[in-house]
Design a protein around this motif. Structure first.
Motif, PDB file in Angstrom:
ATOM      1  N   ASP A  15     -21.382  -8.279  38.204  1.00 39.54           N
ATOM      2  CA  ASP A  15     -20.786  -7.637  36.744  1.00 39.54           C
ATOM      3  C   ASP A  15     -20.204  -7.684  36.205  1.00 39.54           C
ATOM      4  OD1 ASP A  15     -19.585  -5.276  35.586  1.00 39.54           O
ATOM      5  OD2 ASP A  15     -18.103  -5.503  36.411  1.00 39.54           O
ATOM      6  N   PHE A  16     -21.397  -8.520  35.228  1.00 43.07           N
ATOM      7  CA  PHE A  16     -21.676  -8.961  33.709  1.00 43.07           C
ATOM      8  C   PHE A  16     -22.339  -8.419  32.863  1.00 43.07           C
ATOM      9  CE2 PHE A  16     -21.634 -12.359  37.238  1.00 43.07           C
ATOM     10  CZ  PHE A  16     -20.851 -13.808  36.410  1.00 43.07           C
ATOM     11  N   ALA A  17     -21.344  -8.569  31.627  1.00 46.73           N
ATOM     12  CA  ALA A  17     -22.132  -7.714  30.613  1.00 46.73           C
ATOM     13  C   ALA A  17     -22.798  -7.305  29.948  1.00 46.73           C
ATOM     14  CB  ALA A  17     -20.779  -7.459  29.273  1.00 46.73           C
ATOM     15  N   ASN A  18     -23.457  -8.344  29.938  1.00 49.46           N
ATOM     16  CA  ASN A  18     -24.493  -9.476  29.461  1.00 49.46           C
ATOM     17  C   ASN A  18     -25.463  -9.379  30.541  1.00 49.46           C
ATOM     18  OD1 ASN A  18     -24.593  -8.302  26.443  1.00 49.46           O
ATOM     19  ND2 ASN A  18     -22.379 -10.080  26.548  1.00 49.46           N
ATOM     20  N   VAL A  19     -26.664 -10.054  30.504  1.00 48.53           N
ATOM     21  CA  VAL A  19     -27.457 -10.291  31.659  1.00 48.53           C
ATOM     22  C   VAL A  19     -28.958 -10.516  31.325  1.00 48.53           C
ATOM     23  CG1 VAL A  19     -28.717  -9.825  33.650  1.00 48.53           C
ATOM     24  CG2 VAL A  19     -26.456  -8.957  33.534  1.00 48.53           C
TER      25      VAL A  19
ATOM     26  N   PHE B 218     -29.493  -4.690  38.625  1.00 51.00           N
ATOM     27  CA  PHE B 218     -29.462  -3.013  37.828  1.00 51.00           C
ATOM     28  C   PHE B 218     -29.501  -1.881  38.520  1.00 51.00           C
ATOM     29  CE2 PHE B 218     -32.022  -6.486  35.551  1.00 51.00           C
ATOM     30  CZ  PHE B 218     -31.129  -6.844  34.286  1.00 51.00           C
ATOM     31  N   GLY B 219     -30.091  -1.746  39.818  1.00 52.82           N
ATOM     32  CA  GLY B 219     -29.878  -1.252  40.958  1.00 52.82           C
ATOM     33  C   GLY B 219     -31.409  -0.538  41.021  1.00 52.82           C
ATOM     34  N   THR B 220     -31.151   1.039  41.708  1.00 51.45           N
ATOM     35  CA  THR B 220     -32.424   1.845  41.258  1.00 51.45           C
ATOM     36  C   THR B 220     -31.732   3.115  40.643  1.00 51.45           C
ATOM     37  OG1 THR B 220     -31.448   2.530  43.304  1.00 51.45           O
ATOM     38  CG2 THR B 220     -32.188   0.582  43.655  1.00 51.45           C
ATOM     39  N   TYR B 221     -33.608   3.283  40.945  1.00 47.43           N
ATOM     40  CA  TYR B 221     -33.517   4.675  39.969  1.00 47.43           C
ATOM     41  C   TYR B 221     -34.595   5.737  40.961  1.00 47.43           C
ATOM     42  CZ  TYR B 221     -38.039   4.472  38.065  1.00 47.43           C
ATOM     43  OH  TYR B 221     -39.094   3.842  38.098  1.00 47.43           O
ATOM     44  N   GLN B 222     -34.373   7.176  40.864  1.00 49.11           N
ATOM     45  CA  GLN B 222     -35.527   7.445  41.766  1.00 49.11           C
ATOM     46  C   GLN B 222     -36.842   8.074  40.838  1.00 49.11           C
ATOM     47  OE1 GLN B 222     -36.085   9.723  44.561  1.00 49.11           O
ATOM     48  NE2 GLN B 222     -33.471   8.113  45.115  1.00 49.11           N
ATOM     49  N   TYR B 223     -37.993   7.524  41.439  1.00 48.32           N
ATOM     50  CA  TYR B 223     -39.181   7.402  40.741  1.00 48.32           C
ATOM     51  C   TYR B 223     -40.074   8.789  41.366  1.00 48.32           C
ATOM     52  CZ  TYR B 223     -43.777   6.348  39.562  1.00 48.32           C
ATOM     53  OH  TYR B 223     -45.429   6.265  39.574  1.00 48.32           O
ATOM     54  N   HIS B 224     -40.504   9.235  40.438  1.00 43.98           N
ATOM     55  CA  HIS B 224     -41.173  10.604  40.412  1.00 43.98           C
ATOM     56  C   HIS B 224     -42.494  10.857  39.945  1.00 43.98           C
ATOM     57  CE1 HIS B 224     -36.834  12.070  39.923  1.00 43.98           C
ATOM     58  NE2 HIS B 224     -37.411  12.502  41.090  1.00 43.98           N
TER      59      HIS B 224
ATOM     60  N   VAL C 113     -35.730  -2.875  37.495  1.00 40.97           N
ATOM     61  CA  VAL C 113     -36.830  -3.911  37.563  1.00 40.97           C
ATOM     62  C   VAL C 113     -37.360  -4.478  39.063  1.00 40.97           C
ATOM     63  CG1 VAL C 113     -37.278  -6.021  36.044  1.00 40.97           C
ATOM     64  CG2 VAL C 113     -35.352  -4.799  35.512  1.00 40.97           C
ATOM     65  N   ARG C 114     -38.616  -4.465  38.871  1.00 42.42           N
ATOM     66  CA  ARG C 114     -39.361  -4.633  39.971  1.00 42.42           C
ATOM     67  C   ARG C 114     -39.955  -6.047  39.710  1.00 42.42           C
ATOM     68  NH1 ARG C 114     -43.363  -0.458  41.710  1.00 42.42           N
ATOM     69  NH2 ARG C 114     -43.781  -0.223  39.618  1.00 42.42           N
TER      70      ARG C 114
ATOM     71  N   ASP D 233     -45.344 -14.306  30.512  1.00 39.77           N
ATOM     72  CA  ASP D 233     -44.123 -13.195  31.634  1.00 39.77           C
ATOM     73  C   ASP D 233     -43.581 -12.976  31.092  1.00 39.77           C
ATOM     74  OD1 ASP D 233     -45.699 -14.229  33.621  1.00 39.77           O
ATOM     75  OD2 ASP D 233     -44.706 -16.582  33.882  1.00 39.77           O
ATOM     76  N   TYR D 234     -41.965 -11.532  31.288  1.00 39.31           N
ATOM     77  CA  TYR D 234     -41.437 -10.901  30.679  1.00 39.31           C
ATOM     78  C   TYR D 234     -40.549 -11.279  31.701  1.00 39.31           C
ATOM     79  CZ  TYR D 234     -44.955  -7.772  28.389  1.00 39.31           C
ATOM     80  OH  TYR D 234     -45.507  -6.887  27.802  1.00 39.31           O
ATOM     81  N   LEU D 235     -39.072 -11.566  31.059  1.00 42.94           N
ATOM     82  CA  LEU D 235     -37.833 -11.344  31.367  1.00 42.94           C
ATOM     83  C   LEU D 235     -36.732 -10.169  31.096  1.00 42.94           C
ATOM     84  CD1 LEU D 235     -35.434 -12.080  28.369  1.00 42.94           C
ATOM     85  CD2 LEU D 235     -37.142 -13.648  28.537  1.00 42.94           C
ATOM     86  N   ALA D 236     -36.330  -9.660  31.777  1.00 44.17           N
ATOM     87  CA  ALA D 236     -35.562  -8.404  31.620  1.00 44.17           C
ATOM     88  C   ALA D 236     -34.272  -9.248  30.821  1.00 44.17           C
ATOM     89  CB  ALA D 236     -35.381  -7.356  32.750  1.00 44.17           C
ATOM     90  N   VAL D 237     -33.466  -8.368  30.090  1.00 46.00           N
ATOM     91  CA  VAL D 237     -31.754  -8.136  29.394  1.00 46.00           C
ATOM     92  C   VAL D 237     -31.498  -6.939  29.412  1.00 46.00           C
ATOM     93  CG1 VAL D 237     -33.049 -10.051  27.400  1.00 46.00           C
ATOM     94  CG2 VAL D 237     -32.878  -7.839  26.825  1.00 46.00           C
ATOM     95  N   LYS D 238     -30.205  -6.983  29.003  1.00 51.59           N
ATOM     96  CA  LYS D 238     -29.065  -6.009  29.449  1.00 51.59           C
ATOM     97  C   LYS D 238     -28.428  -6.523  28.476  1.00 51.59           C
ATOM     98  CE  LYS D 238     -26.725  -2.260  31.539  1.00 51.59           C
ATOM     99  NZ  LYS D 238     -25.644  -2.424  31.326  1.00 51.59           N
ATOM    100  N   THR D 239     -27.373  -5.222  28.008  1.00 46.34           N
ATOM    101  CA  THR D 239     -26.239  -5.889  27.063  1.00 46.34           C
ATOM    102  C   THR D 239     -25.364  -4.604  26.753  1.00 46.34           C
ATOM    103  OG1 THR D 239     -26.856  -4.826  25.135  1.00 46.34           O
ATOM    104  CG2 THR D 239     -27.828  -7.370  25.280  1.00 46.34           C
TER     105      THR D 239
END
Length: 416
Positions: free
Chosen positions: A307-311, A330-336, A368-369, A385-391
């Motif tokens: 549980d980090f504020a920034n990733v 980041f968890g999951t979501y419902q993809y439609h 994020v897969r 390539d990519y990286l994923a960030v969350k703030t």
């Protein structure tokens, strides 16, 4: 609008709950902009220049003292070189090239006795622990009358024989009992000296026998150093980490908050004292924690509080490892998605034609897969390539080109 078009638009609307966008930023600007705890995990977390940029950004804030615990000598060398080149800020680096640390300085006799006992257990002297503790307590009493308790102070006194030490106790006005405990436990004294030799070996990467620098985490924070870097690798990681836990405990008695940066820190096991204590302090808000690891779940022995504020999530060694950590972060979501459903239209006349009716089908997906971070095909070949960030700024996740993030492009974080 056709049934298919309506279903596609509805799927796009529902999938916006994923809140994943593309952005652009370099690591220098990212580290200067964020505030709060930070987790960096993935293969590129081993990039020493990036970690140096992070350390520099932390120290330039000058809000609280930053303590860097690293298992990489290369990082310690880079920080030392950067400090010498920039000649700004107050930073102290303790590593094999500069052994300036003063173990147990500022701690109580009881705290030091605990580590004597731990070392005795490690070396197989448990049966003599009682006698050794009596002898050790007497020696620490003698030392404390003249000097602050510390490893070099005790080692220096024990260069003398027991007769000299017991006589010194009487000269200092201490009880006859203390002198008797020295004289009556000669064998325990021999064992105690061996235990101290082992303790010195545990600190040998940052400490020189007999050094009296009066520098440790406590004194560094009191002096308001911008940063303290420790090469935190030891021949007995369990005892060394337990010592660091006590040091941080003592340090937080004198300052309200510190920043701790763990660069691929080695933990003894899932019950490691330092790991559990640091996570407790993080939850209490008493430290700002930064964790850097190529695989955080592996390095934290599976007990990581993610549980980090920034990733910052880079690709890991395998897609499975990437997705395991992505789910925790980041968890999951419902993809439609739209799916066709062919049905025979109602008619009086026989016909082979069937109407296609589109409907929404949903499934659970990771936000994020692993494939999201893989190089993507483009006009001029495969893109970066990519990286994923969350703030803390919002609940969005941003995909950023790894090459852009690591090469200091100077872009701000913008949605594209």
């Amino acid at each position: 609008m056709s049934n298919k078009g309506m279903i596609i638009r509805e799927c796009e609307h529902l999938n916006s709950a994923r809140r994943v966008l593309e952005g652009r930023i370099d690591c220098d600007m990212f580290f200067r902009s964020i505030c709060g705890d930070l987790l960096i995990t993935g293969m590129e977390a081993g990039n020493k220049e990036m970690v140096l940029s992070l350390v520099r950004a932390c120290m330039e804030k000058r809000d609280v003292s930053t303590i860097v615990l690293t298992s990489h000598q290369e990082l310690a060398a880079l920080i030392q070189q950067d400090q010498n080149r920039r000649k700004s800020g107050a930073v102290r680096v303790s590593w094999p090239a500069e052994k300036n640390y003063h173990p147990f300085y500022g701690m109580s006799a009881q705290q030091m006795l605990r580590f004597v006992c731990m070392t005795a257990e490690e070396m197989g002297y448990s049966s003599m622990a009682g006698q050794v503790m009596i002898y050790a307590a007497a020696v620490l009493n003698i030392v404390s009358t003249e000097y602050p308790v510390s490893l070099p102070a005790v080692v220096k006194l024990l260069e003398e024989d027991d007769d000299f030490i017991s006589e010194l106790a009487l000269q200092q006005g201490l009880s006859n009992v203390i002198a008797d405990n020295i004289r009556a436990n000669h064998e325990a004294g021999i064992v105690f000296r061996r235990l101290l030799e082992r303790l010195e070996e545990i600190f040998e990467n940052i400490y020189v026998t007999g050094s009296d620098t009066k520098y440790n985490l406590q004194s560094g924070c009191k002096e308001k150093l911008d940063g303290m870097v420790i090469y935190a690798s030891s021949g007995s990681q369990r005892i060394f980490n337990a010592y660091l836990k006590e040091e941080i405990f003592q340090t937080l008695k004198d300052v309200p908050k510190i920043r701790i940066l763990l660069d691929e820190m080695e933990f003894a096991d899932e019950n490691d004292e330092l790991m559990r204590y640091i996570m407790q302090l993080k939850r209490q808000g008493r430290i700002e924690l930064i964790v850097i690891s190529q695989n955080v779940k592996e390095s934290m022995k599976g007990n990581a509080d993610l549980d980090f504020a920034n990733v910052v999530l880079f690709q890991h060694g395998t897609p499975a490892a990437t997705e395991e950590i992505s789910k925790a972060l980041f968890g999951t979501y419902q993809y439609h998605k739209p799916m066709p459903n062919a049905v025979k239209p109602p008619a009086l006349l026989f016909t082979f034609q069937r109407a296609v009716n589109w409907q929404i089908q949903s499934e659970e997906r990771l936000r994020v897969r692993s494939e999201d971070l893989s190089a993507r095909p483009g006009i001029f070949g495969r893109q970066s390539d990519y990286l994923a960030v969350k703030t803390t700024a919002n609940n969005n996740i941003y995909f950023i080109h790894t090459a852009d993030f690591l090469k200091n492009t100077g872009y701000g974080l913008t949605v594209v």
